[in-house]
Design a protein around this motif. Structure first.
Motif, PDB file in Angstrom:
ATOM      1  N   CYS A  55      59.654  30.319 -39.954  1.00 20.48           N
ATOM      2  CA  CYS A  55      59.889  30.759 -41.325  1.00 20.48           C
ATOM      3  C   CYS A  55      60.242  32.249 -41.274  1.00 20.48           C
ATOM      4  CB  CYS A  55      58.632  30.553 -42.169  1.00 20.48           C
ATOM      5  SG  CYS A  55      58.061  28.843 -42.224  1.00 20.48           S
ATOM      6  N   GLU A  94      61.671  31.952 -52.368  1.00 25.98           N
ATOM      7  CA  GLU A  94      61.058  30.687 -52.770  1.00 25.98           C
ATOM      8  C   GLU A  94      61.131  29.674 -51.618  1.00 25.98           C
ATOM      9  OE1 GLU A  94      63.172  29.753 -56.359  1.00 25.98           O
ATOM     10  OE2 GLU A  94      61.888  31.045 -57.580  1.00 25.98           O
ATOM     11  N   PHE A 144      58.518  30.669 -49.047  1.00 25.93           N
ATOM     12  CA  PHE A 144      57.167  30.236 -49.421  1.00 25.93           C
ATOM     13  C   PHE A 144      56.978  28.746 -49.154  1.00 25.93           C
ATOM     14  CE2 PHE A 144      56.987  33.861 -52.718  1.00 25.93           C
ATOM     15  CZ  PHE A 144      56.444  34.725 -51.785  1.00 25.93           C
ATOM     16  N   ARG A 145      57.994  27.934 -49.464  1.00 25.35           N
ATOM     17  CA  ARG A 145      57.907  26.495 -49.173  1.00 25.35           C
ATOM     18  C   ARG A 145      57.789  26.262 -47.671  1.00 25.35           C
ATOM     19  NH1 ARG A 145      61.623  26.427 -53.285  1.00 25.35           N
ATOM     20  NH2 ARG A 145      63.394  26.261 -51.869  1.00 25.35           N
ATOM     21  N   CYS A 146      58.539  27.016 -46.891  1.00 27.93           N
ATOM     22  CA  CYS A 146      58.482  26.893 -45.440  1.00 27.93           C
ATOM     23  C   CYS A 146      57.084  27.236 -44.928  1.00 27.93           C
ATOM     24  CB  CYS A 146      59.528  27.808 -44.794  1.00 27.93           C
ATOM     25  SG  CYS A 146      59.540  27.778 -42.985  1.00 27.93           S
ATOM     26  N   LEU A 147      56.509  28.323 -45.446  1.00 29.98           N
ATOM     27  CA  LEU A 147      55.151  28.699 -45.033  1.00 29.98           C
ATOM     28  C   LEU A 147      54.148  27.611 -45.390  1.00 29.98           C
ATOM     29  CD1 LEU A 147      55.015  32.486 -46.024  1.00 29.98           C
ATOM     30  CD2 LEU A 147      55.220  31.513 -43.718  1.00 29.98           C
ATOM     31  N   ASP A 148      54.282  27.041 -46.579  1.00 31.68           N
ATOM     32  CA  ASP A 148      53.389  25.950 -46.987  1.00 31.68           C
ATOM     33  C   ASP A 148      53.526  24.756 -46.040  1.00 31.68           C
ATOM     34  OD1 ASP A 148      52.449  27.416 -49.144  1.00 31.68           O
ATOM     35  OD2 ASP A 148      53.747  26.419 -50.617  1.00 31.68           O
ATOM     36  N   ASP A 149      54.772  24.390 -45.723  1.00 30.94           N
ATOM     37  CA  ASP A 149      55.018  23.265 -44.814  1.00 30.94           C
ATOM     38  C   ASP A 149      54.468  23.559 -43.420  1.00 30.94           C
ATOM     39  OD1 ASP A 149      56.303  21.989 -46.899  1.00 30.94           O
ATOM     40  OD2 ASP A 149      58.335  22.356 -46.124  1.00 30.94           O
ATOM     41  N   GLU A 150      54.669  24.768 -42.937  1.00 32.94           N
ATOM     42  CA  GLU A 150      54.192  25.137 -41.605  1.00 32.94           C
ATOM     43  C   GLU A 150      52.671  25.151 -41.556  1.00 32.94           C
ATOM     44  OE1 GLU A 150      53.847  26.256 -37.639  1.00 32.94           O
ATOM     45  OE2 GLU A 150      55.334  25.130 -38.776  1.00 32.94           O
ATOM     46  N   ARG A 151      52.051  25.614 -42.615  1.00 32.64           N
ATOM     47  CA  ARG A 151      50.578  25.629 -42.678  1.00 32.64           C
ATOM     48  C   ARG A 151      50.040  24.197 -42.622  1.00 32.64           C
ATOM     49  NH1 ARG A 151      46.383  25.658 -46.572  1.00 32.64           N
ATOM     50  NH2 ARG A 151      44.751  27.121 -46.054  1.00 32.64           N
ATOM     51  N   ALA A 152      50.650  23.303 -43.380  1.00 33.28           N
ATOM     52  CA  ALA A 152      50.220  21.899 -43.378  1.00 33.28           C
ATOM     53  C   ALA A 152      50.427  21.287 -41.992  1.00 33.28           C
ATOM     54  CB  ALA A 152      50.985  21.111 -44.436  1.00 33.28           C
ATOM     55  N   ARG A 153      51.565  21.580 -41.365  1.00 31.99           N
ATOM     56  CA  ARG A 153      51.849  21.060 -40.033  1.00 31.99           C
ATOM     57  C   ARG A 153      50.836  21.581 -39.019  1.00 31.99           C
ATOM     58  NH1 ARG A 153      52.757  22.274 -35.391  1.00 31.99           N
ATOM     59  NH2 ARG A 153      52.838  24.467 -35.930  1.00 31.99           N
TER      60      ARG A 153
END
Length: 83
Positions: free
Chosen positions: A16, A50, A53-62
């Motif tokens: 990200c 934006e 931020f979505r990428c960070l959210d996805d990476e955190r979940a991964r």
């Protein structure tokens, strides 16, 4: 098995990259002269931040999913080596 889980998860990691903030000249005349370009730069930045931020959210979940899988693999490994 442990290495398979670790390396498979690492390969899926996403990079990200934060966008650069737009430049606004300190000279009011230059700001007026380039207003359309600067306005566009702000709109692109807002769109890109934006997405960031979505990428960070996805990476955190991964990463959480990977950590859980590695932890489970470690638990299985400990059971195998216990006497």
């Amino acid at each position: 098995m442990f290495f398979l889980v670790f390396f498979a998860g690492s390969a899926a990691a996403e990079s990200c990259l934060a966008p650069q903030p737009p430049f606004v000249p300190g000279d009011p005349q230059a700001a007026r002269e380039y207003r359309d370009i600067i306005r566009s730069d702000f709109e692109v930045y807002i769109r890109d931040i934006e997405a960031y931020f979505r990428c960070l959210d996805d990476e955190r979940a991964r990463a959480f999913k990977e950590a859980r899988e590695v932890s489970e693999a470690y638990g299985r490994f400990l059971k195998v080596i216990e006497p």
